[in-house]
Enzyme design. Structure first.
Site, PDB file in Angstrom:
ATOM      1  CB  THR A  71      -0.955  -0.016   1.213  1.00 51.10           C
ATOM      2  OG1 THR A  71      -1.755  -1.195   1.114  1.00 51.10           O
ATOM      3  CG2 THR A  71      -1.855   1.194   1.243  1.00 51.10           C
ATOM      4  CG  ASN A 159      -6.296  -9.035  -4.884  1.00 49.64           C
ATOM      5  OD1 ASN A 159      -6.359  -8.501  -5.993  1.00 49.64           O
ATOM      6  ND2 ASN A 159      -7.052  -8.657  -3.891  1.00 49.64           N
ATOM      7  CD  GLN A 187      -1.873 -11.766  -3.919  1.00 50.99           C
ATOM      8  OE1 GLN A 187      -1.342 -12.863  -3.692  1.00 50.99           O
ATOM      9  NE2 GLN A 187      -2.478 -11.074  -2.971  1.00 50.99           N
ATOM     10  CB  SER A 207       2.885  -6.996   0.089  1.00 49.52           C
ATOM     11  OG  SER A 207       2.492  -7.209   1.409  1.00 49.52           O
ATOM     12  CG  HIS A 209       1.422  -9.272   4.702  1.00 49.66           C
ATOM     13  ND1 HIS A 209       0.160  -9.793   4.711  1.00 49.66           N
ATOM     14  CD2 HIS A 209       1.310  -8.057   4.102  1.00 49.66           C
ATOM     15  CE1 HIS A 209      -0.685  -8.932   4.163  1.00 49.66           C
ATOM     16  NE2 HIS A 209       0.005  -7.879   3.778  1.00 49.66           N
ATOM     17  CB  THR A 245      15.182   4.441  12.138  1.00 49.28           C
ATOM     18  OG1 THR A 245      15.760   5.676  12.541  1.00 49.28           O
ATOM     19  CG2 THR A 245      16.100   3.292  12.505  1.00 49.28           C
ATOM     20  CB  CYS A 334      -9.271  -4.972   1.950  1.00 48.05           C
ATOM     21  SG  CYS A 334      -7.534  -5.220   1.791  1.00 48.05           S
TER      22      CYS A 334
END
Ligand code: PLP
Length: 758
Positions: A71, A159, A187, A207, A209, A245, A334
């Protein structure tokens, strides 16, 4: 064992990635900007991770920026492209540049386009690139629009469906266009070669995850020379492309995943993934007759299957899979909380009824053969459970015994199916168009004969599907006198349903033709009354409609009172707050107008005037449909009924013993039960749609007996507890958090799992 078949939503972190993250939080905790040895070590981890990303993605001279996820990468790319396009706009230009995105894009993309246009004050057209029924972009459309586009966003693989985009085809039609090109690669990573540098892709977000790295990690590829505007400024980290950071534990973990991918460790090759998919497809085909794929599997990622079983709502399939320890979804995580059909499937032109039963199965690229085999076995077991309980056609039809009262609800509107197991006859009251397929399947799977399809009145807020259903069931016999407009057969006083019967009572008011149907058993005992909108939980049906008869309403209520008495279950035509049923006794407590009419203190004229006052300017229902009555209920539907697990355990040993009720679907109950120490076996099994059958029995329990409902998440059980409380049994509870949060020591038993020690 839980099996994650929802890997497009998220994945478990690989063991080597967990180790890398832990090390970056312990011995190697340094800040990569520091110049001492701790900092240098952290810098080395950062550089290694970036190096792995560069090699895996084939970025050539492009740049890799670590982000918090896709995102963020999408926002950065969109902002960069818009700032560039605004600067490139010739003064006085009349044609506004277009921003194009695939109609099946993850919603982060259109939302980002909208958001950044608003922030930057750009009034530019944002248009969806249409897709075909195969989910692929309409390249002719894109070619025609490309000359005036400033930015084109097309995902590499979808997705929800796994459909793989034709990136080379898109590149070809973008040739000569000045548009920047964003490819959402989320994906595709780990499943498809992306060859970023070989294509003219400007930005590609990824992404962590979705690929067995922790949440909050991601990458953005930026082609060399592509415009760039940092989303955040500060200490100059990431070569000033993204200040702040660095998330070193996350980056170390992501680096470990990318190295594993590069070295072929942990991840499966394309042939293995294709073999896994073939096994799953075979299991699904066997378990779910009538299954259709919503996108051609051959054109999709090998790890994603999107399918429907027309007539079986996706919720029902997902719940039984969940009970079997198979985590799947109806589409994008989502949007999982919304009842809307998937916009991706809608864009592909999948019919609404088929989209309403869509299930997405997606497994990770690091899945094991053993897990896939176990998933196949459980899918087959789920198919058997669905057949055994009549949700799917049985191999030997007709043996699932139907409960007497079955309730179906669509946006608060209720339909009832009354079935007599002995004679295998049934009748339907107030059918809704959305339910036609489901009702047909329901009666066919149980080998039932439909003897009547009735409406309680001519509905103003929705269409009845009675005629459609009668036609589909071929109910009108040649030469037979037609039924009346509400479906009551000609020349018949009562409709027989095995040894039971149904009579009718005209109750004009809400509409001129409003009718209540009274169900009696063989001994003449009144079981319940179907009252349409004449009496609703907490409301009376409105009588300000063109087809209403306001002056007749009060007399109809008195007639109903005489016919059914105060304690008969009244089954309403609407139930916006999931109260299930009501009784006149209960409604008298909360409805002053009803009280006034039945105790004779309110004249019919005063009733009409007072009722008109409360019906003025009635707001629509929570579903934005016409409200059928003005709610005057004093009992808030949100009354807390949750009982924490420790209080439930304490009650187990106390007297009187609590009644435990599992309100999950029968199929879920079959696939995974709850074992409570000392009482697991004594739990009643009453699925929520069958609750009406058991309510009268619980209402006869001594007031001190706790009735504790449970289900998977605590939602259905809370509905049941509130309904029972409202009907008069105050000691009704719902296990807070449901089975999902039940302490691990007494966790639900999944299929194939060892029984837990009592
Ligand atoms: N793009 C696609 C195709 C996705 O599937 C997702 C996640 O569902 C995203 C973007 C958003 O990713 P993240 O969760 O990393 O922000």
């Amino acid at each position: 064992m839980e099996i994650n078949l929802d890997a497009n939503a998220t994945t478990a972190v690989l063991p080597q990635a967990r180790q890398a993250a832990l090390a970056a939080m312990a011995a190697d905790f340094g800040n990569p900007s520091s110049t001492h040895i701790a900092g240098l070590k952290a810098r080395a981890i950062l550089d290694e991770a970036r190096g792995a990303a560069r090699r895996v993605l084939g970025v050539g001279s492009g740049r890799i920026v670590f982000t918090s996820g896709a995102t963020e990468g999408i926002q950065t790319a969109v902002l960069s492209a818009l700032v560039h396009a605004r600067a490139a706009l010739r003064p006085g230009a009349v044609v506004r540049p277009q921003l194009l995105y695939g109609a099946t894009e993850h919603k982060a993309v259109p939302q980002a386009l909208q958001h950044w246009c608003t922030v930057l004050g750009l009034d530019w057209p944002i248009r969806a690139i249409p897709v075909g029924s195969d989910g692929r972009h309409d390249l002719a459309w894109l070619k025609a629009q490309a000359p005036t586009a400033a930015l084109v966003c097309t995902m590499a693989a979808n997705n929800e469906t796994g459909v793989i985009s034709d990136l080379d085809g898109i590149a070809a039609v973008l040739q000569g266009s000045a548009a920047l090109w964003l490819v959402d690669g989320v994906q595709a990573l780990g499943k498809l070669p992306l060859r970023l540098a070989e294509r003219r892709i400007d930005y590609a977000p990824f992404s962590g995850h979705k690929l067995h790295a922790p949440k909050g990690t991601g990458l953005l590829y930026v082609r060399e020379g592509a415009p760039f505007t940092p989303l955040q400024a500060g200490g100059g980290q990431e070569s000033a492309l993204r200040a702040g950071t660095e998330n070193m534990p996350g980056i170390a973990a992501l680096g470990a995943v990318l190295r594993a991918l590069e070295q072929g460790e942990a991840f499966c090759d394309a042939a293995t993934l294709a073999d896994y998919r073939a096994r799953l497809m075979a299991a699904l085909g066997e378990a779910l007759p009538g299954l259709v794929f919503n996108a051609p599997p051959a054109a999709c990622l090998p790890t994603t299957l999107n399918f429907s079983v027309p007539g079986v709502p996706s919720r029902q399939l997902l719940d039984v899979f969940d009970a079997a320890g198979l985590r799947m979804s109806g589409g994008s995580a989502c949007s999982a909380g919304t009842p809307e059909p998937s916009p991706v499937l809608c864009a592909m032109g999948v019919p609404a009824a088929q989209a309403a039963s869509a299930v997405r199965l997606s497994f990770g690229a690091a899945e094991s053969a053993a897990a896939i085999d176990e998933a196949c076995a459980r899918i087959r077991a789920c198919g058997q459970a669905l057949r055994a309980h009549g949700a799917l056609p049985a191999l030997a039809p007709g043996r699932a015994a139907p409960p007497l009262l079955n309730r179906f609800v669509v946006e608060g509107a209720c339909c009832y199916l009354v079935a007599d197991a002995a004679s295998r006859q049934c009748l339907v009251i107030d059918p809704l168009p959305e339910l036609t397929d489901e009702l047909l399947r329901w009666v066919q799977c149980r080998d039932l004969k439909v003897v009547a399809v009735l409406d309680t009145h001519s509905h103003g807020d929705h269409a009845s599907s009675a005629r459609l259903l009668r036609e589909a069931l071929d109910m009108q016999q040649p030469g037979e006198a037609p039924a009346d407009p509400l479906g009551w057969p000609a020349d018949v006083q009562r409709i027989h349903l095995g040894a039971m019967n149904l009579t009718r009572l005209a109750v004009p008011g809400h509409t001129l033709d409003a009718t209540a149907y009274l169900l009696r058993d063989a001994e003449g005992g009144l079981r319940c009354a179907f009252v349409g909108d004449t009496v609703l939980p907490g409301a009376l049906g409105r009588s300000d409609l063109a087809q209403s008869d306001a002056m007749a309403y009060a007399a109809s209520l008195r007639m109903l009172d005489q016919a059914v008495g105060r304690h008969t279950l009244l089954l309403p035509g609407h139930d916006d707050d999931d109260q299930q049923a009501c009784t006149l006794a209960g409604e008298l407590r909360v409805q002053p107008l009803l009280r006034g009419v039945l105790d004779g203190t309110l004249s019919d004229e005063a009733f009409v005037t007072r009722k008109a006052q409360i019906e003025r300017d009635l707001a629509p229902t929570p579903y934005q449909t016409l409200a059928c009555g003005a709610r005057v209920d004093g009992c808030p539907p949100s009354e807390p009924v949750g009982l924490p697990a420790d209080r439930l355990l304490a009650l187990m040993g106390a007297a009187p013993a609590p009644v435990l009720v599992d309100v999950r679907e029968a199929t879920e109950q079959q696939m995974g039960g709850l074992r409570l120490p000392g009482a697991g076996a004594s739990a009643e099994q009453v699925p929520l749609p069958e609750l009406l059958n058991a309510l009268p029995r619980w209402l006869r329990l001594p007031a001190g007996t706790p009735v504790i409902f449970y289900c998977r998440s605590g939602n259905r059980s809370a509905q049941a507890a509130r309904a029972l409380r409202r009907l008069g049994h105050a000691n009704a509870w719902s296990l807070a958090g449901g089975l999902a949060l039940w302490p691990r020591a007494v966790a639900p038993v999944g299929v194939g799992a060892e029984p837990l020690p009592a």
